[in-house]
Each structure stands twice: as C-alpha cells, then as structure tokens.
Design a protein around this motif. Structure first.
Motif, PDB file in Angstrom:
ATOM      1  N   MET A 198       0.848  -1.197   0.000  1.00 11.71           N
ATOM      2  CA  MET A 198       0.000   0.000   0.000  1.00 11.71           C
ATOM      3  C   MET A 198       0.882   1.245   0.000  1.00 11.71           C
ATOM      4  SD  MET A 198      -3.014   0.975   2.696  1.00 11.71           S
ATOM      5  CE  MET A 198      -3.980   2.469   2.498  1.00 11.71           C
ATOM      6  N   LEU A 199       0.563   2.219  -0.872  1.00 10.77           N
ATOM      7  CA  LEU A 199       1.415   3.385  -1.056  1.00 10.77           C
ATOM      8  C   LEU A 199       1.604   4.175   0.232  1.00 10.77           C
ATOM      9  CD1 LEU A 199       3.054   5.297  -2.800  1.00 10.77           C
ATOM     10  CD2 LEU A 199       0.903   6.397  -3.495  1.00 10.77           C
ATOM     11  N   GLU A 200       0.517   4.418   0.959  1.00  3.84           N
ATOM     12  CA  GLU A 200       0.619   5.208   2.185  1.00  3.84           C
ATOM     13  C   GLU A 200       1.586   4.571   3.173  1.00  3.84           C
ATOM     14  OE1 GLU A 200      -2.382   6.096   5.770  1.00  3.84           O
ATOM     15  OE2 GLU A 200      -3.030   7.026   3.873  1.00  3.84           O
ATOM     16  N   GLU A 201       1.536   3.267   3.297  1.00  2.00           N
ATOM     17  CA  GLU A 201       2.435   2.570   4.215  1.00  2.00           C
ATOM     18  C   GLU A 201       3.889   2.705   3.761  1.00  2.00           C
ATOM     19  OE1 GLU A 201       0.890  -1.361   4.243  1.00  2.00           O
ATOM     20  OE2 GLU A 201      -0.763  -0.879   5.615  1.00  2.00           O
ATOM     21  N   LYS A 202       4.133   2.625   2.453  1.00  2.68           N
ATOM     22  CA  LYS A 202       5.493   2.800   1.926  1.00  2.68           C
ATOM     23  C   LYS A 202       6.014   4.198   2.235  1.00  2.68           C
ATOM     24  CE  LYS A 202       5.226  -0.345  -2.048  1.00  2.68           C
ATOM     25  NZ  LYS A 202       5.281  -0.407  -3.536  1.00  2.68           N
TER      26      LYS A 202
ATOM     27  N   LEU B  26       8.251  10.118  -4.780  1.00  6.73           N
ATOM     28  CA  LEU B  26       7.777   9.979  -6.161  1.00  6.73           C
ATOM     29  C   LEU B  26       8.178   8.626  -6.740  1.00  6.73           C
ATOM     30  CD1 LEU B  26       8.629  13.559  -7.447  1.00  6.73           C
ATOM     31  CD2 LEU B  26       6.338  12.627  -7.122  1.00  6.73           C
ATOM     32  N   ALA B  27       9.373   8.142  -6.352  1.00 12.03           N
ATOM     33  CA  ALA B  27       9.827   6.841  -6.840  1.00 12.03           C
ATOM     34  C   ALA B  27       8.961   5.702  -6.309  1.00 12.03           C
ATOM     35  CB  ALA B  27      11.286   6.623  -6.454  1.00 12.03           C
ATOM     36  N   CYS B  28       8.309   5.924  -5.168  1.00  7.38           N
ATOM     37  CA  CYS B  28       7.358   4.922  -4.657  1.00  7.38           C
ATOM     38  C   CYS B  28       6.114   4.842  -5.536  1.00  7.38           C
ATOM     39  CB  CYS B  28       6.933   5.278  -3.229  1.00  7.38           C
ATOM     40  SG  CYS B  28       8.212   5.055  -1.977  1.00  7.38           S
TER      41      CYS B  28
ATOM     42  N   GLU C 129      -3.982   8.682  -6.601  1.00 10.35           N
ATOM     43  CA  GLU C 129      -4.873   7.519  -6.576  1.00 10.35           C
ATOM     44  C   GLU C 129      -5.689   7.404  -7.862  1.00 10.35           C
ATOM     45  OE1 GLU C 129      -7.031   8.198  -2.994  1.00 10.35           O
ATOM     46  OE2 GLU C 129      -5.297   7.753  -1.714  1.00 10.35           O
ATOM     47  N   ASN C 130      -6.035   8.553  -8.465  1.00  7.63           N
ATOM     48  CA  ASN C 130      -6.774   8.512  -9.730  1.00  7.63           C
ATOM     49  C   ASN C 130      -5.891   8.011 -10.877  1.00  7.63           C
ATOM     50  OD1 ASN C 130      -9.220   9.407  -8.694  1.00  7.63           O
ATOM     51  ND2 ASN C 130      -8.712  11.555  -8.975  1.00  7.63           N
ATOM     52  N   ALA C 131      -4.623   8.427 -10.873  1.00  4.73           N
ATOM     53  CA  ALA C 131      -3.718   8.052 -11.960  1.00  4.73           C
ATOM     54  C   ALA C 131      -3.116   6.670 -11.768  1.00  4.73           C
ATOM     55  CB  ALA C 131      -2.606   9.092 -12.090  1.00  4.73           C
ATOM     56  N   PHE C 132      -2.948   6.267 -10.504  1.00  6.25           N
ATOM     57  CA  PHE C 132      -2.309   4.984 -10.199  1.00  6.25           C
ATOM     58  C   PHE C 132      -3.185   4.194  -9.224  1.00  6.25           C
ATOM     59  CE2 PHE C 132       0.971   8.144 -11.041  1.00  6.25           C
ATOM     60  CZ  PHE C 132       1.757   7.523 -12.002  1.00  6.25           C
ATOM     61  N   PRO C 133      -4.352   3.740  -9.663  1.00  5.44           N
ATOM     62  CA  PRO C 133      -5.226   2.992  -8.741  1.00  5.44           C
ATOM     63  C   PRO C 133      -4.545   1.717  -8.267  1.00  5.44           C
ATOM     64  CG  PRO C 133      -6.002   2.794 -11.005  1.00  5.44           C
ATOM     65  CD  PRO C 133      -4.915   3.817 -11.015  1.00  5.44           C
ATOM     66  N   GLU C 134      -4.609   1.476  -6.979  1.00  3.84           N
ATOM     67  CA  GLU C 134      -3.991   0.274  -6.430  1.00  3.84           C
ATOM     68  C   GLU C 134      -4.873  -0.937  -6.718  1.00  3.84           C
ATOM     69  OE1 GLU C 134      -2.936   0.662  -2.357  1.00  3.84           O
ATOM     70  OE2 GLU C 134      -1.347   2.118  -2.762  1.00  3.84           O
TER      71      GLU C 134
ATOM     72  N   PRO D   1      -6.416  -4.416  -5.972  1.00  2.00           N
ATOM     73  CA  PRO D   1      -6.608  -5.241  -4.774  1.00  2.00           C
ATOM     74  C   PRO D   1      -5.851  -6.560  -4.898  1.00  2.00           C
ATOM     75  CG  PRO D   1      -8.579  -5.271  -6.158  1.00  2.00           C
ATOM     76  CD  PRO D   1      -7.657  -4.253  -6.747  1.00  2.00           C
ATOM     77  N   ALA D   2      -5.391  -7.035  -3.769  1.00  2.00           N
ATOM     78  CA  ALA D   2      -4.671  -8.310  -3.775  1.00  2.00           C
ATOM     79  C   ALA D   2      -5.588  -9.421  -4.290  1.00  2.00           C
ATOM     80  CB  ALA D   2      -4.180  -8.638  -2.369  1.00  2.00           C
ATOM     81  N   GLU D   3      -5.036 -10.259  -5.137  1.00  2.00           N
ATOM     82  CA  GLU D   3      -5.830 -11.349  -5.706  1.00  2.00           C
ATOM     83  C   GLU D   3      -5.719 -12.583  -4.812  1.00  2.00           C
ATOM     84  OE1 GLU D   3      -4.786 -12.072  -9.727  1.00  2.00           O
ATOM     85  OE2 GLU D   3      -5.252 -10.026 -10.398  1.00  2.00           O
ATOM     86  N   HIS D   4      -6.867 -13.095  -4.390  1.00  2.00           N
ATOM     87  CA  HIS D   4      -6.908 -14.298  -3.564  1.00  2.00           C
ATOM     88  C   HIS D   4      -7.843 -15.318  -4.217  1.00  2.00           C
ATOM     89  CE1 HIS D   4      -4.820 -12.324  -0.249  1.00  2.00           C
ATOM     90  NE2 HIS D   4      -5.645 -11.304  -0.399  1.00  2.00           N
TER      91      HIS D   4
END
Length: 342
Positions: free
Chosen positions: A1-5, A117-119, A281-286, A288-291
């Motif tokens: 998750m970006l915020e955590e990074k 930004l690199a994240c 978030e609009n340009a780089f939507p995360e 969801p983890a695939e399970h």
C-alpha cells in the motif's frame, strides 16, 4: 500500500506522525489567507459560538503547534478545498522539517520528495527553483517595480512574447527570456543561469544542494526551471515540484517557508512538501490483492469449531473464504476444505 510505503520512508529519516482534528479556529486561516491555495474556506459555528473551519491546509496547523523547537513530522490527512467547481475532501500526505534548516536539511527534504515519487513511478521529475532568484534578477536588471507582476506571470507561463512586449532594453529582455526558457538537469541549469546573470550566492547555494542530492542518489531526476515561480510571499528559498507523465499538473509541491513561522512568532526555519494523493490515486489505482476464492457450504451436522479452524487455516494460506448454508455449483463441504489443508 502506497501510504504505508511513504510512512516507512519518512520514519526511516526520523519523522514522526502528526495527527490533528478536522477543524481549526477560522482565525488561523483568516490571518494567513495569503498562504492558502484558495480563499474559499468551509466554516461553521461551534456550540460555544466560536467560528471553526474545516482545515484547507495542514502546514499552518503544524507551525501553530510548534513551540520553537526542532521538529520533523509527516502526516496523512484530509484537506477541504474547492476543486473542479465543488468543495472536495482531498487526501494529502507530506512532511515538514522545522528548526535550524541548513543545506543538508533542504537536500534531505528534496531527496525524500524524490524517493516518495519513486514509490509511485519510476518516471518522475523534480523541478527545482529558488524564490529569491527572480527578485535578484529583476533588481540586477533594474526592472521597474510596476512591471514585476506582469513579468512574474509571463515567466510562470514561459511566455517570452509577453516579456518582449514590455519594451525593456534588448539586453535585459534577452536575459529575462533566457531565464524563462531555462530548463535543464540541475547542474547544467546552474551553469546556464550563471551564463545569463553571473554567479551569485543563490547559484552557489544551488550547487551545494546539487552535490548533496547527488550523494542521496536522486540528482538525475532533478531539473532547474526558474519558471517555477511561487507568488506566496512566505517562500524565501528553494522551491520544488514533482511531476509524473500520467498527471498534467504537479502532484507534489514544496519549499522553504521561513516567513510563515516568523509571522506566527516562531523563531525557526521550515521546509516541507505535500503530495496530492487524490491525483495519485486517480492516476495509479492500487489493484486489490488477488486471492483464490473458496466457498464452504456447511451443514447442521458439521462441527462448527472445525469449520472455524478450517476457515482460519485457509485464510492464513492466502485464500479468500466465504461460508454459508446454501450450496452453489462451486461450493465445497467442510470435509473437502479439510482435505485441502492436508
């Protein structure tokens, strides 16, 4: 998750998380309106009759809470501002470094902006300027004060035609146009700036920053662009913006703003930046983890304790588990689920 990074990135450099209320006293923004991106603020009356505002800015609250001490903070907060003709709740992440600010602290903040930004993406650029350079150049060129606003607007728009329409001397006009068109990797840009207007304390300072940024490993992403002009009077030194190809506007902005804490009675320096997480978030939507999904249909005679154990064990293995008493073509019984765990 970006915020955590991002949080981990900031914490690794000694920043602590800053938390605040959604509200502030309206007077804080009224007294510092020229620091805000917009003068439109959402206000309401508290139960005691005082006027409060939904916060349109984080930096003001951080400086207000500072007591004149060295402080490094980061935040993940919502700001409330007009956007696309409507008030919006906009997620924002950023850092503020407050206290004794030297070239190292400036370079560290800029490098953190680059690493942030690199994240997000490998293809990013940091545009760097200095809020003091345009006034220096205008003074050196003896440009009349009443033309300052028009020149600033022309330089920000990279409009050399508008500069030539001001009918200044040919030498001064050529210098201002060259200054406006300058966009190069930081070290190359500094050399060009010195060719335009000669060496100065400002270009010497930028050289020092470039050396430290090289040691931080981010210099190849840093560009000098003096069209980055910030009209806020609080900015008194290096200013910068972060750009990515996927977003037409800057997603990160920051700079040195010693005049804000000075106005608020804090004898400290300050530098920081904010990231528009809404645009990110609009340009780089995360994704969801695939399970892999497992549906377990249990019956009355099943041991519900065993069901709970099986569900927990499958989830630990990375499965997404749904349970219920209704059968479907892809559901399995508890016994089959237990076989999967063997």
């Amino acid at each position: 998750m970006l915020e955590e990074k991002l949080n981990a990135l900031f914490e690794a450099s000694g920043y602590r998380k800053f938390r605040m209320s959604k509200f502030e006293e309206y007077d804080l923004y009224a007294e510092n309106r020229d620091f805000l991106k917009s003068s439109q603020i959402i206000t309401f009356t508290d139960l005691d009759g005082s006027l409060l505002a939904l916060k349109p800015d984080i930096t003001l609250s951080i400086i207000k809470n500072n007591r004149g001490q060295d402080e490094k903070v980061y935040y993940n907060e919502m700001v409330y501002r007009p956007k696309n003709h409507h008030y919006r709740e906009i997620p924002q992440t950023g850092i503020e470094c407050i206290g004794a600010i030297h070239p190292y602290e400036e370079a560290e903040v800029i490098s953190l902006a680059a690493h942030a930004l690199a994240c997000i993406t490998d293809t990013y650029a940091l545009q760097i300027s200095d809020a003091a350079y345009l006034p220096y150049l205008l003074k050196q060129a003896q440009v009349p004060d009443h033309l300052g606003g028009k020149l600033e607007a022309a330089i920000r728009a990279k409009n050399t035609g508008a500069i030539r329409e001001l009918k200044l001397s040919a030498d001064i006009t050529d210098k201002l146009c060259a200054f406006t068109e300058l966009h190069a990797l930081l070290r190359d840009g500094i050399a060009e700036a010195e060719q335009i207007a000669g060496a100065s304390m400002i270009t010497d300072h930028l050289k020092q920053l470039a050396g430290i940024l090289e040691a931080f490993g981010v210099l190849d992403h840093c560009y000098l662009d003096f069209s980055l002009v910030n009209s806020m009077d609080y900015y008194n030194g290096v200013i910068f913006q972060g750009l990515v190809p996927e977003v037409p506007a800057a997603i990160l902005s920051g700079g040195r703003y010693d005049r804000l804490p000075e106005k608020m009675g804090r004898q400290v320096g300050a530098i920081g930046f904010a990231i528009d997480m809404d645009a990110v978030e609009n340009a780089f939507p995360e994704k969801p983890a695939e399970h892999q999904l497992v549906r377990i249909c249990y019956r009355e005679q099943d041991d519900l304790k065993e069901l709970a154990r099986a569900v927990t064990a499958l989830q630990k293995k990375g499965y997404q588990v749904e349970t219920g008493t209704s059968e479907s073509p892809d559901s399995i019984h508890l016994a089959k689920a237990e076989e999967m765990l063997k």
